[in-house]
Design a protein around this motif. Sequence first.
Motif, PDB file in Angstrom:
ATOM      1  N   LYS A 147      -0.285  11.923   2.764  1.00 24.83           N
ATOM      2  CA  LYS A 147      -0.294  12.781   3.951  1.00 24.83           C
ATOM      3  C   LYS A 147      -1.673  12.787   4.605  1.00 24.83           C
ATOM      4  CE  LYS A 147       3.467  15.850   2.488  1.00 24.83           C
ATOM      5  NZ  LYS A 147       3.845  17.249   2.115  1.00 24.83           N
ATOM      6  N   GLY A 148      -2.715  12.766   3.782  1.00 22.43           N
ATOM      7  CA  GLY A 148      -4.066  12.741   4.319  1.00 22.43           C
ATOM      8  C   GLY A 148      -4.368  11.439   5.049  1.00 22.43           C
ATOM      9  N   LEU A 149      -3.928  10.304   4.466  1.00 19.52           N
ATOM     10  CA  LEU A 149      -4.122   9.003   5.116  1.00 19.52           C
ATOM     11  C   LEU A 149      -3.402   8.958   6.452  1.00 19.52           C
ATOM     12  CD1 LEU A 149      -4.855   5.989   5.302  1.00 19.52           C
ATOM     13  CD2 LEU A 149      -2.842   5.515   3.879  1.00 19.52           C
ATOM     14  N   LEU A 150      -2.147   9.425   6.490  1.00 19.92           N
ATOM     15  CA  LEU A 150      -1.376   9.374   7.733  1.00 19.92           C
ATOM     16  C   LEU A 150      -1.957  10.310   8.780  1.00 19.92           C
ATOM     17  CD1 LEU A 150       2.267   9.165   6.320  1.00 19.92           C
ATOM     18  CD2 LEU A 150       0.776   7.310   7.089  1.00 19.92           C
ATOM     19  N   GLY A 173       2.841  -3.061   5.691  1.00 21.48           N
ATOM     20  CA  GLY A 173       1.969  -2.236   6.524  1.00 21.48           C
ATOM     21  C   GLY A 173       2.595  -1.928   7.873  1.00 21.48           C
ATOM     22  N   GLU A 174       3.261  -2.909   8.460  1.00 25.62           N
ATOM     23  CA  GLU A 174       3.914  -2.698   9.749  1.00 25.62           C
ATOM     24  C   GLU A 174       5.091  -1.730   9.608  1.00 25.62           C
ATOM     25  OE1 GLU A 174       2.568  -3.648  12.358  1.00 25.62           O
ATOM     26  OE2 GLU A 174       1.486  -5.529  12.035  1.00 25.62           O
ATOM     27  N   LEU A 175       5.783  -1.820   8.479  1.00 22.47           N
ATOM     28  CA  LEU A 175       6.892  -0.900   8.237  1.00 22.47           C
ATOM     29  C   LEU A 175       6.375   0.526   8.082  1.00 22.47           C
ATOM     30  CD1 LEU A 175       9.923  -0.529   7.744  1.00 22.47           C
ATOM     31  CD2 LEU A 175       9.513  -0.975   5.310  1.00 22.47           C
ATOM     32  N   LEU A 176       5.229   0.681   7.417  1.00 22.07           N
ATOM     33  CA  LEU A 176       4.620   2.004   7.301  1.00 22.07           C
ATOM     34  C   LEU A 176       4.277   2.553   8.683  1.00 22.07           C
ATOM     35  CD1 LEU A 176       3.461   4.267   5.489  1.00 22.07           C
ATOM     36  CD2 LEU A 176       1.297   3.015   5.505  1.00 22.07           C
ATOM     37  N   ASN A 177       3.694   1.705   9.534  1.00 24.60           N
ATOM     38  CA  ASN A 177       3.393   2.125  10.904  1.00 24.60           C
ATOM     39  C   ASN A 177       4.640   2.641  11.610  1.00 24.60           C
ATOM     40  OD1 ASN A 177       0.683   1.489  10.784  1.00 24.60           O
ATOM     41  ND2 ASN A 177       0.887  -0.488  11.829  1.00 24.60           N
ATOM     42  N   ASP A 178       5.728   1.891  11.461  1.00 25.70           N
ATOM     43  CA  ASP A 178       6.969   2.227  12.144  1.00 25.70           C
ATOM     44  C   ASP A 178       7.577   3.522  11.614  1.00 25.70           C
ATOM     45  OD1 ASP A 178       9.273   1.432  13.951  1.00 25.70           O
ATOM     46  OD2 ASP A 178      10.305   1.458  12.021  1.00 25.70           O
ATOM     47  N   MET A 179       7.660   3.633  10.284  1.00 24.99           N
ATOM     48  CA  MET A 179       8.325   4.797   9.694  1.00 24.99           C
ATOM     49  C   MET A 179       7.496   6.071   9.809  1.00 24.99           C
ATOM     50  SD  MET A 179      10.240   3.244   6.307  1.00 24.99           S
ATOM     51  CE  MET A 179      10.952   4.861   5.938  1.00 24.99           C
ATOM     52  N   ALA A 180       6.155   5.927   9.776  1.00 26.16           N
ATOM     53  CA  ALA A 180       5.289   7.104   9.832  1.00 26.16           C
ATOM     54  C   ALA A 180       4.830   7.434  11.245  1.00 26.16           C
ATOM     55  CB  ALA A 180       4.073   6.889   8.943  1.00 26.16           C
ATOM     56  N   GLY A 181       5.113   6.530  12.188  1.00 27.38           N
ATOM     57  CA  GLY A 181       4.714   6.772  13.561  1.00 27.38           C
ATOM     58  C   GLY A 181       3.212   6.723  13.770  1.00 27.38           C
ATOM     59  N   ARG A 219      -7.787   1.971 -12.824  1.00 30.06           N
ATOM     60  CA  ARG A 219      -8.257   2.596 -14.056  1.00 30.06           C
ATOM     61  C   ARG A 219      -9.764   2.477 -14.211  1.00 30.06           C
ATOM     62  NH1 ARG A 219      -3.041   0.111 -17.181  1.00 30.06           N
ATOM     63  NH2 ARG A 219      -1.633   1.861 -16.760  1.00 30.06           N
ATOM     64  N   GLY A 220     -10.344   1.470 -13.540  1.00 30.17           N
ATOM     65  CA  GLY A 220     -11.791   1.325 -13.536  1.00 30.17           C
ATOM     66  C   GLY A 220     -12.449   2.074 -12.386  1.00 30.17           C
ATOM     67  N   ALA A 221     -11.677   2.918 -11.692  1.00 32.39           N
ATOM     68  CA  ALA A 221     -12.167   3.745 -10.579  1.00 32.39           C
ATOM     69  C   ALA A 221     -12.660   2.917  -9.398  1.00 32.39           C
ATOM     70  CB  ALA A 221     -13.265   4.699 -11.055  1.00 32.39           C
ATOM     71  N   ARG A 222     -12.173   1.677  -9.267  1.00 32.32           N
ATOM     72  CA  ARG A 222     -12.563   0.844  -8.127  1.00 32.32           C
ATOM     73  C   ARG A 222     -11.589   0.989  -6.956  1.00 32.32           C
ATOM     74  NH1 ARG A 222     -13.486  -5.105  -9.699  1.00 32.32           N
ATOM     75  NH2 ARG A 222     -14.344  -5.104  -7.567  1.00 32.32           N
ATOM     76  N   LEU A 223     -10.414   1.567  -7.235  1.00 38.38           N
ATOM     77  CA  LEU A 223      -9.399   1.838  -6.225  1.00 38.38           C
ATOM     78  C   LEU A 223      -8.787   3.202  -6.497  1.00 38.38           C
ATOM     79  CD1 LEU A 223      -7.337  -1.502  -6.273  1.00 38.38           C
ATOM     80  CD2 LEU A 223      -9.023  -0.868  -4.546  1.00 38.38           C
ATOM     81  N   LYS A 224      -8.158   3.743  -5.466  1.00 30.37           N
ATOM     82  CA  LYS A 224      -7.402   4.987  -5.624  1.00 30.37           C
ATOM     83  C   LYS A 224      -5.959   4.705  -5.192  1.00 30.37           C
ATOM     84  CE  LYS A 224      -9.405   8.588  -3.928  1.00 30.37           C
ATOM     85  NZ  LYS A 224      -9.877   9.597  -2.935  1.00 30.37           N
ATOM     86  N   ILE A 225      -5.002   4.975  -6.067  1.00 30.95           N
ATOM     87  CA  ILE A 225      -3.588   4.752  -5.752  1.00 30.95           C
ATOM     88  C   ILE A 225      -3.007   6.029  -5.169  1.00 30.95           C
ATOM     89  CG2 ILE A 225      -1.338   4.042  -6.621  1.00 30.95           C
ATOM     90  CD1 ILE A 225      -2.772   2.752  -9.001  1.00 30.95           C
ATOM     91  N   LEU A 226      -2.399   5.908  -3.993  1.00 30.16           N
ATOM     92  CA  LEU A 226      -1.787   7.076  -3.358  1.00 30.16           C
ATOM     93  C   LEU A 226      -0.310   7.215  -3.684  1.00 30.16           C
ATOM     94  CD1 LEU A 226      -3.385   7.117   0.228  1.00 30.16           C
ATOM     95  CD2 LEU A 226      -4.248   8.063  -1.934  1.00 30.16           C
ATOM     96  N   ALA A 227       0.394   6.080  -3.801  1.00 30.99           N
ATOM     97  CA  ALA A 227       1.839   6.156  -4.046  1.00 30.99           C
ATOM     98  C   ALA A 227       2.369   4.787  -4.434  1.00 30.99           C
ATOM     99  CB  ALA A 227       2.570   6.660  -2.799  1.00 30.99           C
ATOM    100  N   VAL A 228       3.555   4.782  -5.056  1.00 28.74           N
ATOM    101  CA  VAL A 228       4.259   3.550  -5.372  1.00 28.74           C
ATOM    102  C   VAL A 228       5.504   3.491  -4.495  1.00 28.74           C
ATOM    103  CG1 VAL A 228       5.506   4.636  -7.305  1.00 28.74           C
ATOM    104  CG2 VAL A 228       5.321   2.135  -7.180  1.00 28.74           C
ATOM    105  N   ALA A 229       5.748   2.341  -3.890  1.00 26.76           N
ATOM    106  CA  ALA A 229       6.850   2.189  -2.934  1.00 26.76           C
ATOM    107  C   ALA A 229       8.143   1.825  -3.656  1.00 26.76           C
ATOM    108  CB  ALA A 229       6.506   1.144  -1.886  1.00 26.76           C
ATOM    109  N   GLY A 247       5.601  12.060   0.557  1.00 26.03           N
ATOM    110  CA  GLY A 247       5.813  12.553   1.905  1.00 26.03           C
ATOM    111  C   GLY A 247       6.467  11.622   2.893  1.00 26.03           C
ATOM    112  N   LEU A 248       6.859  10.402   2.467  1.00 25.70           N
ATOM    113  CA  LEU A 248       7.513   9.472   3.390  1.00 25.70           C
ATOM    114  C   LEU A 248       8.827   9.013   2.760  1.00 25.70           C
ATOM    115  CD1 LEU A 248       7.154   8.142   6.159  1.00 25.70           C
ATOM    116  CD2 LEU A 248       6.119   6.195   5.018  1.00 25.70           C
TER     117      LEU A 248
END
Length: 328
Positions: A147-150, A173-181, A219-229, A247-248
């Motif tokens: 929700k914060g990213l969107l 990514g394009e599908l996310l754009n479309d579905m999240a507006g 797990r090495g704190a180099r990325l943050k995972i927001l969700a699994v599709a 939230g989507l």
Amino acid sequence: MSLHRRTALRALLGSGLAALGAATAPAARAQAFPSRTIKFVVPFGPGSGTDTSARYFAKKLQDLTGQAVVVENKPGANGFLAVKQVLAAPADGYTVFIGSNSTLAVNAALFKELPYDPVKDFSPLTMMMRSPAMLVVPPAAPYGDLKGLLAHARANPGKVNFGAGSAGYQLMGELLNDMAGVQTVHVPFKSAGETMTAVASGTVDYAFAEVTAVLELARGARLKILAVAADKRVGNAPEVPTMGEAGLSGFEAYTWVGAMVPARTPAAETARLAELFTAISKMDETRAFYERLGAAPMTGGPAQMHDFQRKEIALWKRIVSQAKVPLQ
């Protein structure tokens, strides 16, 4: 017996043996195959799920046949470079294309003209695995959830970007754009590994990648995972919510890997490879291997893969049309 009858009998036996030899030649050739090194060509760099699958199957195929199997990574140009190399190689069964949803389905939906036909130019061997995509952001991102990213993307139309190492991830990514507006900008990379490096450094704002390319970095704190599709959480990352939970609702996206050879490859060699690949895909060890990665094996043979591929092409063409993605 007269000389004439003996001559006729010898001629008849000779022709029968010749016919028998011609009929059994393909079977004998298949039994002798493979008799030397096999090459797997992968259209992405090390660190991708396609590469991980290729190296696992290479080891198992080597164990089954006693022949060396080498993996060659040929990333770039949306997989075109790898495809060109495979189709230009001798069609003798010793060059195998380890492709993905991008090269074997999505490209057919995203490009006006492809330099290859993913259905007609290849003969399928088997499906290998399927993995849900994960949405990741830099560790220092100012938002901690989807929700914060969107919200950030809506407040900054056209200024937020996402990385993609293949056409498949681009369409996610394009599908996310479309579905999240929202309106974000696609930044292409050669591989999932390069994309994850860009996310980790903050060069891009977010990206989709398969579980196998994400978990160790997270797990090495180099990325943050927001969700699994996916429609449910993955077993090796139970703390990560689904896109619906985040939230989507209704957003699901998977990558998959499959093996193919050029369509000109003789039927006997194609059948033998399909038999070997399918046997590997059905091993208990293979299931355990993929489950540890948060993925799942796919066990269909040539016919099932052919049907699956055609359905995937139709699916992504529908998504391209629905999301109004410009063709390349």
